[in-house]
Design a protein around this motif. Sequence first.
Motif, PDB file in Angstrom:
ATOM      1  N   SER A  77       0.895  -1.183   0.126  1.00  0.00           N
ATOM      2  CA  SER A  77       0.079   0.005   0.142  1.00  0.00           C
ATOM      3  C   SER A  77       1.026   1.249  -0.095  1.00  0.00           C
ATOM      4  N   GLY A  78       2.005   1.004   0.511  1.00  0.00           N
ATOM      5  CA  GLY A  78       2.635   2.299   0.648  1.00  0.00           C
ATOM      6  C   GLY A  78       3.449   2.800  -0.700  1.00  0.00           C
ATOM      7  N   LEU A  79       3.728   1.727  -1.408  1.00  0.00           N
ATOM      8  CA  LEU A  79       4.144   1.994  -2.844  1.00  0.00           C
ATOM      9  C   LEU A  79       3.038   2.572  -3.582  1.00  0.00           C
ATOM     10  N   ALA A  80       2.076   1.715  -3.641  1.00  0.00           N
ATOM     11  CA  ALA A  80       0.599   2.380  -4.275  1.00  0.00           C
ATOM     12  C   ALA A  80       0.511   3.755  -3.932  1.00  0.00           C
ATOM     13  N   GLY A  81       0.732   4.134  -2.586  1.00  0.00           N
ATOM     14  CA  GLY A  81       0.283   5.402  -2.449  1.00  0.00           C
ATOM     15  C   GLY A  81       1.300   6.533  -3.041  1.00  0.00           C
ATOM     16  N   LEU A  82       2.564   6.307  -3.075  1.00  0.00           N
ATOM     17  CA  LEU A  82       3.682   6.811  -3.291  1.00  0.00           C
ATOM     18  C   LEU A  82       3.462   7.091  -4.850  1.00  0.00           C
ATOM     19  N   VAL A  83       3.224   6.295  -5.559  1.00  0.00           N
ATOM     20  CA  VAL A  83       2.784   6.512  -7.018  1.00  0.00           C
ATOM     21  C   VAL A  83       1.752   7.457  -7.260  1.00  0.00           C
ATOM     22  N   ALA A  84       0.819   7.347  -6.626  1.00  0.00           N
ATOM     23  CA  ALA A  84      -0.534   8.300  -6.803  1.00  0.00           C
ATOM     24  C   ALA A  84       0.140   9.823  -6.409  1.00  0.00           C
ATOM     25  N   SER A  85       0.750   9.789  -4.991  1.00  0.00           N
ATOM     26  CA  SER A  85       1.661  11.107  -4.749  1.00  0.00           C
ATOM     27  C   SER A  85       2.473  11.514  -5.665  1.00  0.00           C
ATOM     28  N   VAL A  86       3.518  10.884  -6.138  1.00  0.00           N
ATOM     29  CA  VAL A  86       4.351  11.456  -7.080  1.00  0.00           C
ATOM     30  C   VAL A  86       3.483  12.083  -8.447  1.00  0.00           C
ATOM     31  N   ALA A  87       2.576  11.398  -8.940  1.00  0.00           N
ATOM     32  CA  ALA A  87       1.873  11.805  -9.932  1.00  0.00           C
ATOM     33  C   ALA A  87       1.135  12.964  -9.895  1.00  0.00           C
ATOM     34  N   LEU A  88       0.452  13.321  -8.631  1.00  0.00           N
ATOM     35  CA  LEU A  88      -0.021  14.514  -8.082  1.00  0.00           C
ATOM     36  C   LEU A  88       0.928  15.675  -8.138  1.00  0.00           C
ATOM     37  N   VAL A  89       1.892  15.356  -7.486  1.00  0.00           N
ATOM     38  CA  VAL A  89       3.083  16.294  -7.494  1.00  0.00           C
ATOM     39  C   VAL A  89       3.260  16.756  -8.803  1.00  0.00           C
ATOM     40  N   SER A  90       3.595  15.871  -9.646  1.00  0.00           N
ATOM     41  CA  SER A  90       4.299  16.163 -10.954  1.00  0.00           C
ATOM     42  C   SER A  90       3.307  17.174 -11.694  1.00  0.00           C
ATOM     43  N   GLY A  91       1.912  16.855 -11.590  1.00  0.00           N
ATOM     44  CA  GLY A  91       1.134  17.707 -12.355  1.00  0.00           C
ATOM     45  C   GLY A  91       1.208  19.081 -11.688  1.00  0.00           C
ATOM     46  N   LEU A  92       1.298  19.364 -10.313  1.00  0.00           N
ATOM     47  CA  LEU A  92       1.583  20.511  -9.763  1.00  0.00           C
ATOM     48  C   LEU A  92       2.674  21.314 -10.090  1.00  0.00           C
ATOM     49  N   VAL A  93       3.958  20.838 -10.432  1.00  0.00           N
ATOM     50  CA  VAL A  93       5.147  21.205 -10.865  1.00  0.00           C
ATOM     51  C   VAL A  93       5.003  21.705 -12.320  1.00  0.00           C
ATOM     52  N   VAL A  94       4.476  20.763 -12.992  1.00  0.00           N
ATOM     53  CA  VAL A  94       4.303  21.112 -14.597  1.00  0.00           C
ATOM     54  C   VAL A  94       3.390  22.157 -14.997  1.00  0.00           C
ATOM     55  N   SER A  95       2.311  22.259 -14.358  1.00  0.00           N
ATOM     56  CA  SER A  95       1.153  23.443 -14.424  1.00  0.00           C
ATOM     57  C   SER A  95       1.605  24.720 -14.670  1.00  0.00           C
ATOM     58  N   PRO A  96       2.548  25.414 -13.626  1.00  0.00           N
ATOM     59  CA  PRO A  96       2.838  26.712 -14.124  1.00  0.00           C
ATOM     60  C   PRO A  96       4.141  26.819 -15.299  1.00  0.00           C
ATOM     61  N   ILE A  97       4.659  25.949 -15.390  1.00  0.00           N
ATOM     62  CA  ILE A  97       5.549  25.924 -16.556  1.00  0.00           C
ATOM     63  C   ILE A  97       4.691  25.732 -17.978  1.00  0.00           C
ATOM     64  N   ALA A  98       3.878  24.877 -18.039  1.00  0.00           N
ATOM     65  CA  ALA A  98       2.744  24.587 -18.982  1.00  0.00           C
ATOM     66  C   ALA A  98       2.294  26.122 -19.201  1.00  0.00           C
ATOM     67  N   GLY A  99       1.967  26.951 -18.050  1.00  0.00           N
ATOM     68  CA  GLY A  99       1.254  28.080 -18.316  1.00  0.00           C
ATOM     69  C   GLY A  99       1.986  29.096 -19.273  1.00  0.00           C
ATOM     70  N   VAL A 100       3.239  29.123 -19.185  1.00  0.00           N
ATOM     71  CA  VAL A 100       4.164  29.883 -19.917  1.00  0.00           C
ATOM     72  C   VAL A 100       3.893  29.763 -21.278  1.00  0.00           C
ATOM     73  N   PHE A 101       4.270  28.320 -21.450  1.00  0.00           N
ATOM     74  CA  PHE A 101       4.159  28.060 -23.102  1.00  0.00           C
ATOM     75  C   PHE A 101       2.418  28.227 -23.495  1.00  0.00           C
ATOM     76  N   ALA A 102       1.440  28.167 -22.798  1.00  0.00           N
ATOM     77  CA  ALA A 102       0.204  28.403 -23.246  1.00  0.00           C
ATOM     78  C   ALA A 102      -0.180  29.683 -23.533  1.00  0.00           C
ATOM     79  N   ASP A 103       0.626  30.663 -23.065  1.00  0.00           N
ATOM     80  CA  ASP A 103       0.784  32.201 -23.324  1.00  0.00           C
ATOM     81  C   ASP A 103       1.650  32.399 -24.758  1.00  0.00           C
ATOM     82  N   ARG A 104       2.362  31.580 -24.988  1.00  0.00           N
ATOM     83  CA  ARG A 104       3.317  31.731 -25.948  1.00  0.00           C
ATOM     84  C   ARG A 104       2.758  31.167 -27.372  1.00  0.00           C
ATOM     85  N   LEU A 105       2.240  29.689 -27.290  1.00  0.00           N
ATOM     86  CA  LEU A 105       1.925  29.091 -28.548  1.00  0.00           C
ATOM     87  C   LEU A 105       0.356  28.844 -28.677  1.00  0.00           C
ATOM     88  N   PRO A 106       0.041  28.643 -29.836  1.00  0.00           N
ATOM     89  CA  PRO A 106      -1.464  28.492 -29.985  1.00  0.00           C
ATOM     90  C   PRO A 106      -1.859  27.389 -29.054  1.00  0.00           C
TER      91      PRO A 106
END
Length: 424
Positions: A67-96
């Motif tokens: 269960s610890g490894l299963a929870g780790l996968v879910a947590s890492v995935a959620l954190v990755s989305g939070l990290v990528v979001s502001p970076i993607a925001g820059v490109f979304a204001d640059r590109l179509p």
Amino acid sequence: MGEAEGKSASSGPELAEDERLSKDSPSSPFRRRDFSLFWAAGAIDGLGTCASSLFLPLILLGAGYSSGLAGLVASVALVSGLVVSPIAGVFADRLPRKPMMYTAALVAAGATGTVFVTVALGHVVLVHVLVAAVVEQAASATYGAAASGTIRRLVPPGEYPRAIGYLQARDQAVQIVGPTLGGVLYQMARWVPLLADAVSFLLVAVLSRAIRADLTPEREGPAASFTRELAEGLRFVWAEPFLRFVVVWTAGINALLGALYFHAVFASHAEGASPSSIGLILTLAGVGGLLGALAAPWLVRRLPATRIVTGASWAMVPTAAGLAFASQTWAYGLLLSGVSLIVPSVAVVLQTRAVLVTPDRLLARMGTVLGTAGQGVAVLAPVLAGVLVAAYGGRSVALGCAGAFAGLALYATARSALVVREAP
């Protein structure tokens, strides 16, 4: 206080824009083809994600992982989305933005599809699932960043409150229907929810591609460096007094609502409530949020913005305090439903004006900054609620949340003049 705050809110084009917003829109946003496609894409995306993400840990457990490894996968995935979001925001204001949306959906479909294949073949590998989950979350964050800059191109200003209310109602309905749908699909076979999620991303790509409106962001001169544009988005949000207020209020509400939800779950479990009873709590809360989102545009057109923001903020205080003395799961559910009923009208007021005060070239960055601030704080809510309930008991946690709600309501009251000046 900054140039934006120093301008009169009753001058020139801004007044005309606010006057248009104060009138009932002559038509529903759903009569606009592009908005309907955008709304449907988000609904399908949400249903597919709920159908798979909630049961991905069960798939890993069924493959023999802890269960610890299963929870780790879910947590890492959620954190990755939070990290990528502001970076993607820059490109979304640059590109179509439209190509970003359907390309991100296709990438997410591919990542989820690989997991579907391995689960169907019975060869689940933890590292593969982790990488695929991270890619899927990153792609979803990219889609969300591009989508956050689209509302201005899909409906006119007079329909912003109604359109945003419909988008919130959609998301609330997905939270209610999604887990049940996922459970039904999981009963068929472990891989069925994953297949449904992959197909949903493909449909999202098709619907996004079918939008006819030009979603390309406006530009002022050549693109600056990536770090400079990222910093520009952060500076804009922090320099705009109204957006600073939105960041503080949204982050506070998300953290406290998350703490209350998990407090209700943990406290009910400690009192011996069955899983179905605990599920009833979250269902009632979801229904309250859905009804609140549907009623929000009507309230926004008829009540002053300050009354909505300050009144809703203070109304949450006794509701949270009531959770300290609840002992039945239905009571937890009704109280949480009351809180969920209140929040959407405030969100419509704040989100509508946030779109209006932000230049088109900064819309995606503004949206991702606000979203990351709110979601980043909410990620900590389950852990904090569990630790605090175990250490101090459910009643103390609920009373502490009520006190925090009171502090947030005081802040909203103190900034009410800003809300009057900025709200439509």
